[in-house]
Motif scaffolding. Sequence first.
Motif, mmCIF file in Angstrom:
data_model
loop_
_atom_site.group_PDB
_atom_site.id
_atom_site.type_symbol
_atom_site.label_atom_id
_atom_site.label_comp_id
_atom_site.label_asym_id
_atom_site.label_seq_id
_atom_site.Cartn_x
_atom_site.Cartn_y
_atom_site.Cartn_z
ATOM 1 N N VAL A 102 0.856 -1.188 0.000
ATOM 2 C CA VAL A 102 0.000 0.000 0.000
ATOM 3 C C VAL A 102 0.887 1.231 0.000
ATOM 4 O O VAL A 102 1.869 1.302 0.755
ATOM 5 C CB VAL A 102 -0.937 0.013 1.228
ATOM 6 N N GLY A 103 0.568 2.206 -0.839
ATOM 7 C CA GLY A 103 1.341 3.443 -0.893
ATOM 8 C C GLY A 103 0.509 4.597 -1.415
ATOM 9 O O GLY A 103 -0.688 4.451 -1.695
ATOM 10 N N GLY A 104 1.148 5.751 -1.547
ATOM 11 C CA GLY A 104 0.460 6.930 -2.044
ATOM 12 C C GLY A 104 0.217 6.843 -3.538
ATOM 13 O O GLY A 104 1.071 6.361 -4.296
ATOM 14 N N GLY A 105 -0.958 7.295 -3.974
ATOM 15 C CA GLY A 105 -1.307 7.286 -5.387
ATOM 16 C C GLY A 105 -0.765 8.492 -6.128
ATOM 17 O O GLY A 105 -0.078 9.355 -5.559
ATOM 18 N N LYS A 106 -1.102 8.559 -7.412
ATOM 19 C CA LYS A 106 -0.600 9.648 -8.239
ATOM 20 C C LYS A 106 -1.252 10.973 -7.895
ATOM 21 O O LYS A 106 -0.631 12.039 -8.013
ATOM 22 C CB LYS A 106 -0.825 9.326 -9.716
ATOM 23 N N LYS A 107 -2.507 10.932 -7.491
ATOM 24 C CA LYS A 107 -3.213 12.160 -7.152
ATOM 25 C C LYS A 107 -3.248 12.341 -5.636
ATOM 26 O O LYS A 107 -3.263 11.355 -4.889
ATOM 27 C CB LYS A 107 -4.635 12.115 -7.700
ATOM 28 N N PRO A 108 -3.250 13.563 -5.151
ATOM 29 C CA PRO A 108 -3.302 13.817 -3.705
ATOM 30 C C PRO A 108 -4.523 13.138 -3.076
ATOM 31 O O PRO A 108 -5.637 13.218 -3.605
ATOM 32 C CB PRO A 108 -3.397 15.334 -3.603
ATOM 33 N N GLY A 109 -4.290 12.440 -1.977
ATOM 34 C CA GLY A 109 -5.390 11.789 -1.279
ATOM 35 C C GLY A 109 -5.736 10.404 -1.788
ATOM 36 O O GLY A 109 -6.556 9.707 -1.192
ATOM 37 N N SER A 110 -5.134 9.976 -2.903
ATOM 38 C CA SER A 110 -5.432 8.648 -3.427
ATOM 39 C C SER A 110 -4.425 7.631 -2.884
ATOM 40 O O SER A 110 -3.326 7.982 -2.450
ATOM 41 C CB SER A 110 -5.405 8.651 -4.956
ATOM 42 N N ILE A 111 -4.806 6.376 -2.917
ATOM 43 C CA ILE A 111 -3.984 5.286 -2.394
ATOM 44 C C ILE A 111 -3.817 4.253 -3.490
ATOM 45 O O ILE A 111 -4.775 3.905 -4.181
ATOM 46 C CB ILE A 111 -4.643 4.636 -1.157
ATOM 47 N N VAL A 112 -2.591 3.757 -3.659
ATOM 48 C CA VAL A 112 -2.346 2.715 -4.635
ATOM 49 C C VAL A 112 -2.183 1.384 -3.913
ATOM 50 O O VAL A 112 -1.556 1.308 -2.852
ATOM 51 C CB VAL A 112 -1.098 3.021 -5.492
ATOM 52 N N PHE A 113 -2.782 0.339 -4.463
ATOM 53 C CA PHE A 113 -2.694 -1.013 -3.932
ATOM 54 C C PHE A 113 -2.010 -1.901 -4.964
ATOM 55 O O PHE A 113 -2.344 -1.859 -6.156
ATOM 56 C CB PHE A 113 -4.082 -1.569 -3.620
ATOM 57 N N VAL A 114 -1.070 -2.707 -4.494
ATOM 58 C CA VAL A 114 -0.367 -3.670 -5.343
ATOM 59 C C VAL A 114 -0.501 -5.038 -4.694
ATOM 60 O O VAL A 114 -0.090 -5.224 -3.544
ATOM 61 C CB VAL A 114 1.117 -3.294 -5.511
ATOM 62 N N ILE A 115 -1.082 -5.995 -5.420
ATOM 63 C CA ILE A 115 -1.329 -7.331 -4.894
ATOM 64 C C ILE A 115 -0.630 -8.349 -5.787
ATOM 65 O O ILE A 115 -0.942 -8.446 -6.980
ATOM 66 C CB ILE A 115 -2.838 -7.647 -4.845
ATOM 67 N N ASP A 116 0.320 -9.084 -5.219
ATOM 68 C CA ASP A 116 1.005 -10.151 -5.953
ATOM 69 C C ASP A 116 0.385 -11.486 -5.576
ATOM 70 O O ASP A 116 0.195 -11.780 -4.386
ATOM 71 C CB ASP A 116 2.498 -10.160 -5.630
ATOM 72 N N LEU A 117 0.081 -12.318 -6.593
ATOM 73 C CA LEU A 117 -0.535 -13.625 -6.373
ATOM 74 C C LEU A 117 0.209 -14.678 -7.178
ATOM 75 O O LEU A 117 0.699 -14.412 -8.280
ATOM 76 C CB LEU A 117 -2.016 -13.627 -6.790
ATOM 77 N N THR A 118 0.257 -15.880 -6.636
ATOM 78 C CA THR A 118 0.869 -16.989 -7.362
ATOM 79 C C THR A 118 0.135 -18.283 -7.038
ATOM 80 O O THR A 118 -0.508 -18.399 -5.996
ATOM 81 C CB THR A 118 2.360 -17.133 -6.990
ATOM 82 N N GLY A 119 0.238 -19.231 -7.968
ATOM 83 C CA GLY A 119 -0.419 -20.526 -7.822
ATOM 84 C C GLY A 119 -0.596 -21.172 -9.174
ATOM 85 O O GLY A 119 -0.529 -20.497 -10.210
ATOM 86 N N PRO A 120 -0.799 -22.488 -9.218
ATOM 87 C CA PRO A 120 -0.878 -23.198 -10.500
ATOM 88 C C PRO A 120 -1.887 -22.619 -11.483
ATOM 89 O O PRO A 120 -1.626 -22.584 -12.694
ATOM 90 C CB PRO A 120 -1.250 -24.619 -10.068
#
Length: 547
Positions: free
Chosen positions: A457-475
């Motif tokens: 979780v981190g700051g987004g491109k616009k003020p007040g926005s939040i960026v989410f990055v989700i990594d997933l793995t599996g067959p």
Amino acid sequence: MDSERAVRTHRRGWLISEMTGNFVDRRALLERAVAGSFALGLAKLALAVTESHAEGESAPAPAQAQPSPQGMAFGQTTLKAEAKRLADQPFSKPTMDALPAPFNKLSYDQYRDIRFRPEKAIWKGEHLGFQVQPFAMGWLYDVPVDLWIVENGKATRLVADSNLFSFGPLIGPGPDAAPFGFSGFRIHGPINRADAFEEYTVFQGASYLRAVGRGENYGASARGLALNTAQPAGEEFPFFRSFWIERPKPLATEIVVHALLDSQSTTGAYRFAIAPGETTVMDVEATLYPRVALSHVGIGPLTSMFFHGQASQRRTEDYRPAVHDSEGLALVNGSGERLWRPLNNPKTLQLSAFMDKDPQGFGLWQRDRSFRNYEDLESRYERRPTVWVEPQGPWGDGSVELIEIPIEDEIHDNIAVYWKPSKGLAAGGPHVFNYKLYWGPDVPTSWAGARVVKTRVGGGKKPGSIVFVIDLTGPLVKDAKDLPAVDLSASAGKVSNVSVQRNLEISGVRVTFELAPGDSQLVELRCVLKAGDQAVSETWLYRWTKP
């Protein structure tokens, strides 16, 4: 403050109406003399550094159960009958009066100066594969606990005296009867090496217990029962007042412990069949006899610590990338859907309820096993066990409740999770709940679908926005010809810039999106990967709260 509350710190925010409760530091109490050694006790209290002893080495004779006028026959129904008898009487908390100084008011350092004699371990040198070492009563542990050894259908009470314990200079020689009582015990066995007995299970403090699998350090805890957790009137802490430990048979792979639970509101008869290993497994049989109707009861309760991590909303100046005993809440609900909810250290107390019927399992999962993602040479968070509760039989309608409490450092347990029956429990009983507890590196469920490796979780491109990055793995995503679709929803605010791409570093995929919460104070997020109408990943859940 009652000792059982102090043991687990009477957590800040545990009373919703009182956000300034006092803490007893659980990690400040731990002094690791050897890096990576197991913490002793449920408050991570180190009585002493435990020395491993080979089964066949020369040593003084071990302690034996002492004859007692309270000796008793013990069978399959003994404990349930005793719990029912106790429930029919008014609650009376066990105490020990008129203790001589310094045992009537031990300091922390004095309590640490009472050391169990390892050569006196129960069954020492008997080649059973199991040894038991009692804890002394004292300091925060001021409720006496009866310990009984069961053999051939007869239970004999252990006597706490200076035959079992040595006293350092802060205590002095002490009378022969000292330390007067027990507060719990720990179990040792050759869990890591065939020639060394090491600790892997502890029962001490209220109804708390801990265990580890092979190569692990203590982390999350379990409890016998949770009552009125995070309720305005305050939490009630049931406690185990007596234990009956069965002598294992030769070549046995498990040890059986019976426990009598008591509190103002209920009694209970518990049976733990404990099998140590790569994953230590406990078969738990719990039979409750409430004195009154229980409207807010937690079955299979777990507690843990989450300070910060890459999914955290609150930023810290800590040099360590993550500090937590558990990374997330995992659930397999009654319909077979797999849910993953990253834990958080919120600004205000948060309570989440996941409605369900006949859950297949839930637990606190320490997924990240890489040292580089913790960088703590002392605490070794990558070695903390995952703890999984697997109901045996239908548990009916209810919810898995998750409680997250704000903390400012890592010394406090601030996470709790348990199963709450929707209708509560009527007075009288019996109410039976059977389940397994798994303590190990992973949860005991296999699945071909993708699971979340990491949430960032981190700051987004616009003020007040939040960026989410989700990594997933599996067959199902690793071998898929086409990228899966992202099914993403938010309870409030606006989601944008949703993308999914291959992540060759983990042989999986990465999902990214931005959230603009607007004026919302709280946003519930839900994400699942799909191939057509078929889910190919667990369901990722996240609660964003305004900082």
